[in-house]
Design a protein around this motif. Structure first.
Motif, PDB file in Angstrom:
ATOM      1  N   GLU A  10      -9.918  21.834  -2.811  1.00 51.08           N
ATOM      2  CA  GLU A  10      -9.355  22.377  -4.045  1.00 51.08           C
ATOM      3  C   GLU A  10      -9.744  21.443  -5.187  1.00 51.08           C
ATOM      4  O   GLU A  10      -9.968  20.263  -4.981  1.00 51.08           O
ATOM      5  CB  GLU A  10      -7.828  22.475  -3.919  1.00 51.08           C
ATOM      6  CG  GLU A  10      -7.394  23.547  -2.929  1.00 51.08           C
ATOM      7  CD  GLU A  10      -5.902  23.465  -2.622  1.00 51.08           C
ATOM      8  OE1 GLU A  10      -5.173  22.818  -3.402  1.00 51.08           O
ATOM      9  OE2 GLU A  10      -5.495  24.034  -1.607  1.00 51.08           O
ATOM     10  N   THR A  48      -9.947  18.856  -8.100  1.00 50.14           N
ATOM     11  CA  THR A  48      -9.182  17.648  -8.397  1.00 50.14           C
ATOM     12  C   THR A  48      -8.929  17.557  -9.900  1.00 50.14           C
ATOM     13  O   THR A  48      -9.585  18.234 -10.702  1.00 50.14           O
ATOM     14  CB  THR A  48      -9.960  16.405  -7.939  1.00 50.14           C
ATOM     15  OG1 THR A  48     -11.256  16.441  -8.539  1.00 50.14           O
ATOM     16  CG2 THR A  48     -10.106  16.368  -6.424  1.00 50.14           C
ATOM     17  N   GLU A  49      -7.998  16.696 -10.256  1.00 49.90           N
ATOM     18  CA  GLU A  49      -7.688  16.495 -11.674  1.00 49.90           C
ATOM     19  C   GLU A  49      -8.893  15.911 -12.418  1.00 49.90           C
ATOM     20  O   GLU A  49      -9.188  16.303 -13.537  1.00 49.90           O
ATOM     21  CB  GLU A  49      -6.491  15.546 -11.813  1.00 49.90           C
ATOM     22  CG  GLU A  49      -5.158  16.155 -11.459  1.00 49.90           C
ATOM     23  CD  GLU A  49      -4.674  17.177 -12.507  1.00 49.90           C
ATOM     24  OE1 GLU A  49      -4.733  18.387 -12.189  1.00 49.90           O
ATOM     25  OE2 GLU A  49      -4.265  16.781 -13.608  1.00 49.90           O
ATOM     26  N   ILE A  50      -9.574  14.977 -11.793  1.00 50.31           N
ATOM     27  CA  ILE A  50     -10.724  14.343 -12.455  1.00 50.31           C
ATOM     28  C   ILE A  50     -11.815  15.386 -12.737  1.00 50.31           C
ATOM     29  O   ILE A  50     -12.439  15.370 -13.813  1.00 50.31           O
ATOM     30  CB  ILE A  50     -11.284  13.168 -11.589  1.00 50.31           C
ATOM     31  CG1 ILE A  50     -12.415  12.427 -12.298  1.00 50.31           C
ATOM     32  CG2 ILE A  50     -11.782  13.638 -10.244  1.00 50.31           C
ATOM     33  CD1 ILE A  50     -11.976  11.340 -13.191  1.00 50.31           C
ATOM     34  N   ILE A  96     -13.446  16.648 -16.451  1.00 51.57           N
ATOM     35  CA  ILE A  96     -14.888  16.712 -16.748  1.00 51.57           C
ATOM     36  C   ILE A  96     -15.306  18.142 -17.111  1.00 51.57           C
ATOM     37  O   ILE A  96     -16.064  18.357 -18.078  1.00 51.57           O
ATOM     38  CB  ILE A  96     -15.716  16.187 -15.552  1.00 51.57           C
ATOM     39  CG1 ILE A  96     -15.371  14.715 -15.260  1.00 51.57           C
ATOM     40  CG2 ILE A  96     -17.202  16.349 -15.806  1.00 51.57           C
ATOM     41  CD1 ILE A  96     -15.734  13.741 -16.367  1.00 51.57           C
ATOM     42  N   GLN A 124      -8.161   5.887 -12.702  1.00 54.44           N
ATOM     43  CA  GLN A 124      -8.969   7.028 -13.148  1.00 54.44           C
ATOM     44  C   GLN A 124      -9.144   7.019 -14.666  1.00 54.44           C
ATOM     45  O   GLN A 124     -10.243   7.245 -15.176  1.00 54.44           O
ATOM     46  CB  GLN A 124      -8.320   8.341 -12.704  1.00 54.44           C
ATOM     47  CG  GLN A 124      -8.458   8.630 -11.210  1.00 54.44           C
ATOM     48  CD  GLN A 124      -7.778   9.931 -10.814  1.00 54.44           C
ATOM     49  OE1 GLN A 124      -6.582  10.116 -11.058  1.00 54.44           O
ATOM     50  NE2 GLN A 124      -8.520  10.837 -10.203  1.00 54.44           N
TER      51      GLN A 124
END
Lengths: 106, 227
Positions: free
Chosen positions: A17, A19-21, A25, A55
């Motif tokens: 699924e 990711t936040e990172i 982007i 992060q």
């Protein structure tokens, strides 16, 4: 067998699924205003994301030029841990050892 | 290879690990920024040595850089990373991922830096802790690391046996957690096994790839980078 696993333990079914990172982007490369905000006021830009300090610190090292090289099409490659890792060709060996059926593996 | 009693405490892979791996994978491809990123990670680690994330991030970063370079030019950094991962394990000995990365790094290093007894001890700990919980397909990783250890120890037959045991004991399902990170030990060993003395081992690795990493590209580099 113990079932006392951490409830946060990730299974194969839940993996992959977004990711936040990756969400950061993707937003930066698709929304120029957000990209500008990320470069000029990163703390403000990243407020809406659930990111760790590590992060956030790392995202601040990226420049406009770095972001310009990322596209929705090549993003998966950049997030892949094995990108650019070279290995010798497997084919030569497999000519001698035929590909096994699942039944033959055990 | 020995297996100890089942350990009840193990920290398996979580969503946080997936975030961390995605982040470091991206950053490790930022050409020209390697030193800057390394410094940032070292500062984070120095400020929060008790946090697993900072040490794990630095260790993973050095591992990916080393894998991409394909040589030991960064061995000093890799050695430092092993020390940091050791420290992380002192804080969080239950972490499966940290121990796997530490062993992966150590197996890549030259004999001068490798501490072989520690490698086997870490591999045995991984086996012991895996025994205590419901199995996941990524539990194949320690078997690959074990095979690598024995291959370096001139025991290719024992290496093949380790892989065979893994195929017997670990559920047959593609590994999908952490992107392709957990394919690195397999890629690493595959690239080390010489044609002249490792045909059987390479064939075993190929069979194992079919089961656990069917989408893995072998024989080419994808070449993504910020260059």
């Amino acid at each position: 067998m113990s079932n006392e696993q951490n409830p946060e333990t990730l299974t194969n079914d839940e993996a992959g699924e977004s990711t936040e990172i990756k969400a950061v982007i993707l937003k930066a490369i698709s929304e120029p205003d957000f990209k500008q905000l990320l470069l000029e006021e990163p703390d403000k830009a990243l407020q809406e994301f659930n990111l760790t300090e590590v992060q956030k610190t790392l995202l601040k090292t990226l420049s406009a030029e770095d972001l310009d090289k990322l596209t929705p099409e090549n993003l998966d490659e950049y997030f892949s841990a094995d990108a650019a890792v070279y290995t010798p060709d497997e084919g030569a060996i497999m000519e001698d050892f035929e590909t096994a059926d699942e039944d033959e593996i055990l | 290879m020995t297996t100890g009693r089942a350990e009840s405490v193990v920290r398996l892979i979580t969503r946080s690990d997936e975030e961390l791996v995605s982040t470091i994978a991206l950053m490790s491809q930022a050409a020209g920024k390697e030193q800057k990123i390394r410094e940032s990670l070292r500062q984070q680690y120095a400020a929060h040595p008790e946090q697993v994330e900072a040490g794990l991030s630095l260790g993973l970063f050095e591992l990916l850089i080393l894998m991409r370079r394909g040589n030991l030019a960064d061995e000093r950094n890799a050695n430092k990373a092993v020390e940091i991962l050791d420290h992380v394990l002192a804080v969080a000995p239950e972490s499966w991922l940290v121990r796997v990365l530490k062993v992966t790094l150590m197996l890549m290093m030259s004999d001068m830096y490798r501490i072989e007894h520690s490698i086997l001890k870490d591999i045995d700990l991984l086996f012991a802790r895996q025994q205590g919980v419901e199995p996941h397909s990524y539990f194949i990783t320690p078997y690959i690391l074990c095979a690598h250890y024995y291959y370096l120890d001139d025991a290719a037959k024992t290496a093949v046996e380790a892989l065979d045991r893994g195929l017997k004991e670990v559920p047959h399902e593609p590994v999908r957690v952490l992107g392709n990170l957990l394919s690195l030990p397999l890629l690493n060993l595959f690239s080390r096994v010489a044609d002249w003395d490792g045909a059987e081992l390479r064939a075993s690795l190929s069979r194992l790839r079919q089961v656990y990493f069917p989408h893995l590209k072998i024989g080419q580099a994808s070449g993504a980078s910020f260059v």
